[in-house]
Design a protein around this motif. Structure first.
Motif, short mmCIF file in Angstrom:
data_model
loop_
_atom_site.label_atom_id
_atom_site.label_comp_id
_atom_site.label_asym_id
_atom_site.label_seq_id
_atom_site.Cartn_x
_atom_site.Cartn_y
_atom_site.Cartn_z
N LYS A 165 0.84 -1.20 0.00
CA LYS A 165 0.00 0.00 0.00
C LYS A 165 0.87 1.25 0.00
CE LYS A 165 -3.85 2.42 0.53
NZ LYS A 165 -4.91 2.46 -0.50
N ALA A 166 1.93 1.23 0.82
CA ALA A 166 2.83 2.37 0.90
C ALA A 166 3.48 2.65 -0.45
CB ALA A 166 3.90 2.12 1.96
N SER A 167 3.95 1.58 -1.09
CA SER A 167 4.61 1.75 -2.39
C SER A 167 3.64 2.24 -3.45
CB SER A 167 5.23 0.42 -2.83
OG SER A 167 6.28 0.07 -1.98
N LYS A 168 2.44 1.73 -3.42
CA LYS A 168 1.42 2.13 -4.40
C LYS A 168 1.15 3.62 -4.33
CE LYS A 168 -3.34 1.14 -5.85
NZ LYS A 168 -4.57 0.33 -5.57
N LEU A 169 1.00 4.14 -3.12
CA LEU A 169 0.74 5.57 -2.94
C LEU A 169 1.91 6.41 -3.44
CD1 LEU A 169 -0.95 5.71 0.60
CD2 LEU A 169 -2.04 5.88 -1.65
N LEU A 170 3.13 5.97 -3.15
CA LEU A 170 4.30 6.72 -3.58
C LEU A 170 4.46 6.71 -5.09
CD1 LEU A 170 6.93 5.74 -0.86
CD2 LEU A 170 5.90 7.98 -1.22
N ILE A 171 4.21 5.57 -5.70
CA ILE A 171 4.34 5.46 -7.15
C ILE A 171 3.33 6.36 -7.85
CG2 ILE A 171 4.02 3.92 -9.12
CD1 ILE A 171 5.19 1.68 -7.33
N ILE A 172 2.09 6.35 -7.38
CA ILE A 172 1.06 7.20 -7.99
C ILE A 172 1.42 8.67 -7.83
CG2 ILE A 172 -1.36 7.92 -7.87
CD1 ILE A 172 -2.06 5.08 -7.00
N CYS A 174 4.38 9.94 -7.58
CA CYS A 174 5.49 10.25 -8.48
C CYS A 174 4.99 10.43 -9.91
CB CYS A 174 6.52 9.13 -8.42
SG CYS A 174 8.05 9.51 -9.31
N ILE A 175 4.05 9.60 -10.31
CA ILE A 175 3.47 9.73 -11.66
C ILE A 175 2.77 11.08 -11.80
CG2 ILE A 175 1.68 8.82 -13.21
CD1 ILE A 175 2.34 6.03 -12.10
N ILE A 176 2.06 11.48 -10.75
CA ILE A 176 1.41 12.80 -10.76
C ILE A 176 2.44 13.90 -10.97
CG2 ILE A 176 0.17 14.50 -9.33
CD1 ILE A 176 -1.26 12.13 -7.99
N ASN A 177 3.57 13.79 -10.26
CA ASN A 177 4.63 14.78 -10.38
C ASN A 177 5.21 14.80 -11.79
OD1 ASN A 177 6.32 16.80 -9.32
ND2 ASN A 177 7.92 15.33 -8.83
N ILE A 178 5.44 13.62 -12.36
CA ILE A 178 6.01 13.51 -13.70
C ILE A 178 5.08 14.13 -14.74
CG2 ILE A 178 6.66 11.89 -15.53
CD1 ILE A 178 7.65 10.00 -13.33
N VAL A 179 3.79 13.86 -14.61
CA VAL A 179 2.82 14.36 -15.57
C VAL A 179 2.67 15.88 -15.47
CG1 VAL A 179 0.38 14.34 -16.23
CG2 VAL A 179 1.55 12.19 -15.69
N LEU A 180 2.61 16.38 -14.23
CA LEU A 180 2.37 17.81 -14.04
C LEU A 180 3.60 18.68 -14.28
CD1 LEU A 180 0.11 17.82 -10.83
CD2 LEU A 180 -0.59 17.97 -13.23
N ASP A 181 4.80 18.15 -14.05
CA ASP A 181 6.03 18.94 -14.17
C ASP A 181 6.16 19.68 -15.51
OD1 ASP A 181 7.82 19.51 -12.15
OD2 ASP A 181 8.69 17.52 -12.11
N PRO A 182 6.15 18.98 -16.64
CA PRO A 182 6.35 19.71 -17.90
C PRO A 182 5.23 20.70 -18.20
CG PRO A 182 5.69 17.44 -18.32
CD PRO A 182 5.99 17.54 -16.86
N ILE A 183 4.00 20.37 -17.78
CA ILE A 183 2.87 21.27 -18.02
C ILE A 183 3.02 22.55 -17.22
CG2 ILE A 183 0.36 21.54 -17.84
CD1 ILE A 183 0.15 18.47 -18.08
N PHE A 184 3.29 22.41 -15.93
CA PHE A 184 3.39 23.57 -15.05
C PHE A 184 4.64 24.41 -15.34
CE2 PHE A 184 0.55 21.89 -11.34
CZ PHE A 184 -0.52 21.85 -12.24
N ILE A 185 5.75 23.72 -15.69
CA ILE A 185 6.98 24.45 -16.02
C ILE A 185 6.76 25.31 -17.27
CG2 ILE A 185 9.33 24.16 -16.90
CD1 ILE A 185 9.69 21.86 -14.95
N PHE A 186 5.98 24.80 -18.21
CA PHE A 186 5.68 25.55 -19.44
C PHE A 186 5.00 26.88 -19.10
CE2 PHE A 186 2.77 26.67 -22.91
CZ PHE A 186 3.66 26.75 -23.97
N TYR A 187 4.10 26.86 -18.12
CA TYR A 187 3.34 28.06 -17.78
C TYR A 187 4.04 28.92 -16.72
CZ TYR A 187 -0.71 26.41 -20.41
OH TYR A 187 -1.54 26.01 -21.42
N TRP A 188 4.67 28.28 -15.73
CA TRP A 188 5.21 29.05 -14.58
C TRP A 188 6.71 28.88 -14.35
CZ3 TRP A 188 0.51 26.14 -13.23
CH2 TRP A 188 -0.64 26.92 -13.31
N LEU A 199 1.64 19.36 -5.09
CA LEU A 199 0.36 18.70 -5.37
C LEU A 199 0.48 17.18 -5.21
CD1 LEU A 199 -1.00 20.74 -8.42
CD2 LEU A 199 -1.80 20.80 -6.05
N SER A 200 1.59 16.62 -5.64
CA SER A 200 1.79 15.18 -5.49
C SER A 200 1.95 14.80 -4.02
CB SER A 200 3.00 14.72 -6.30
OG SER A 200 4.19 15.33 -5.84
#
Length: 448
Positions: A165-172, A174-188, A199-200
């Motif tokens: 359970k702990a690993s599952k939460l961390l992996i998800i 991290c995926i949130i961070n990976i997905v949001l990083d390029p989008i947010f960096i583009f704007y801010w 947010l992650s």
């Protein structure tokens, strides 16, 4: 869980508890690494922006040190309580985690915010890098309380018997961070990378709280346990001090490193250091994961007076850690430019980083002993020994070596200090472990 920790094969237990913890720690290391990868590739400003983030690394490490103080301190006590069959006490420690985390988190945010400029200058910021350092850390501080509570609870989820359970939460997360990083960096820009990270972290906080209140957890967060209890808080702090001191002195070393590389290599050398640390953490964090996975195994069996099983957990974990770090060392020797180019392709930054990483990580496989030994002594309740061994590698040896070697060999001396400290601290840690193991025969005879 109690029967499992005391009877199941040590190899199987390490696989069950360490693999999820390894995955979790890799994810933790990837949080900052991902930010640096995207930041380093921002057009025109990537190299100096990466240096700005490198300036904030000691602050991030300080936040991590308090998270580990609470998470490991609570988890150690939870494991010991469950080993004694005392679920009530285990849940009490869980409740105290929230109280301590909120107090420490708010105190950190207030203190860092008030003295931010002075702190960043002390940590190596220049006129060029200060703007980017402030842009990044201002947002990171917003998520501090969520981060400390959420990630501390992740550690306890492993200790109460649900590492998957702990690993599952961390992996998800991290995926949130990976997905949001390029989008947010583009704007801010650089601020966007920090927003994605926060947010992650909030995701981990929300899901961990849900798990302990409405999820299928063995332990529960109960209102009656949210009242501060000095005795329990003191035990949490005492058991978390070894890992806390290790991380605090890691932060201190980062400050000294930042200022040393700035003197001998300029602002870009700070970016090089940030890159090298990010790469080294990818290999070192799995070893920390093994430590976290073995912690309940060692603590339970030592508490149950099954000393041979506790010793086996350390030995097997150290062997696996050595293999992981050896593979990392081979990659560093053969493909340093490929690893560094993930973060930035600026030629000057690349040259500094390639030279540094080959020297800095030269003793990485051997360092496993200096990393697992303090964890072992912490797990069996010998906190003073654990603290000493932690300080030995991160402060007692490293700080003088860094100052002396940089004075005589410049930037090469800066990189050289870490491997020399790793070698010496590992030898001394071996001496302490051998002495500890010799005591077990007498203890077993006394029991019989």
């Amino acid at each position: 869980m109690n029967l499992e920790l005391g009877k199941e094969s040590i190899n199987k237990l390490l696989l069950k508890y360490s693999i999820p913890a390894i995955v979790g720690m890799i994810v933790v290391s990837m949080y900052n690494a991902i930010d640096r990868i995207f930041i380093g590739h921002i057009e025109n400003i990537g190299a100096i922006a990466l240096s700005g983030v490198g300036i904030t690394l000691p602050i991030v490490t300080i936040l991590l040190s308090f998270e580990l103080l609470i998470g490991i301190g609570v988890s150690t006590n939870i494991s010991a309580s469950l080993g004694k069959g005392n679920k009530k006490h285990a849940e009490k420690y869980l409740g105290q985690l929230i109280i301590v985390a909120i107090f420490i988190g708010l105190s950190l945010v207030l203190g860092i915010s008030i003295f931010k400029n002075n702190i960043l200058i002390m940590f190596g910021a220049s006129e060029s890098s200060m703007y980017y350092a402030k842009e990044y850390i201002d947002v990171i501080l917003i998520g501090t309380v969520f981060y400390i509570i959420g990630f501390s609870l992740i550690t306890t989820i492993r200790s109460e018997g649900n590492p998957k359970k702990a690993s599952k939460l961390l992996i998800i997360s991290c995926i949130i961070n990976i997905v949001l990083d390029p989008i947010f960096i583009f704007y801010w820009g650089i601020k966007g990378a920090a927003i994605a990270t926060v947010l992650s972290q909030i995701f981990v906080f929300v899901m961990a709280i849900h798990y302990y209140t409405k999820g299928k957890s063995n332990l529960k967060l109960r209102r009656e346990n949210l009242i501060p209890d000095i005795i329990f808080i003191k035990r949490i702090i005492i058991n978390g001090l070894p890992i806390f001191f290790m991380q605090i002195f890691t932060s201190l070393i980062q400050v000294i490193f930042n200022n040393s590389v700035k003197i001998y290599g300029g602002d870009l050398a700070i970016g090089a250091l940030a890159t090298i640390v990010s790469i080294s953490n990818i290999f070192l964090m799995p070893v920390i994961g093994i430590n976290q996975g073995s912690l309940p195994i060692i603590g339970f069996n030592y508490g149950a007076k099954q000393y041979d099983r506790a010793k086996k957990a350390l030995i097997y974990g150290t062997i696996v850690g050595f293999i992981i770090l050896s593979l990392g060392f081979i990659l560093v020797l053969l493909l340093p430019d490929k690893l560094i180019s993930l973060f930035n392709k600026d030629k000057e930054l690349m040259d500094i980083s390639v030279q540094g990483i080959r020297i800095y990580l030269f003793m990485m496989p051997i360092s496993v002993i200096a990393i697992t030994a303090p964890n072992y002594f912490q797990s069996i309740g010998k906190v003073n020994t654990s603290i000493f061994l932690s300080l030995l590698r991160q402060a007692i040896l490293l700080i003088p070596l860094l100052i002396i070697l940089s004075k005589y060999f410049g930037i090469i001396g800066v990189w050289l200090a870490q491997p020399v400290a790793d070698l010496l601290s590992s030898i001394i840690s071996c001496v302490f472990l051998i002495k500890e193991f010799k005591n077990y025969n007498a203890m077993v005879e006394a029991i019989e």
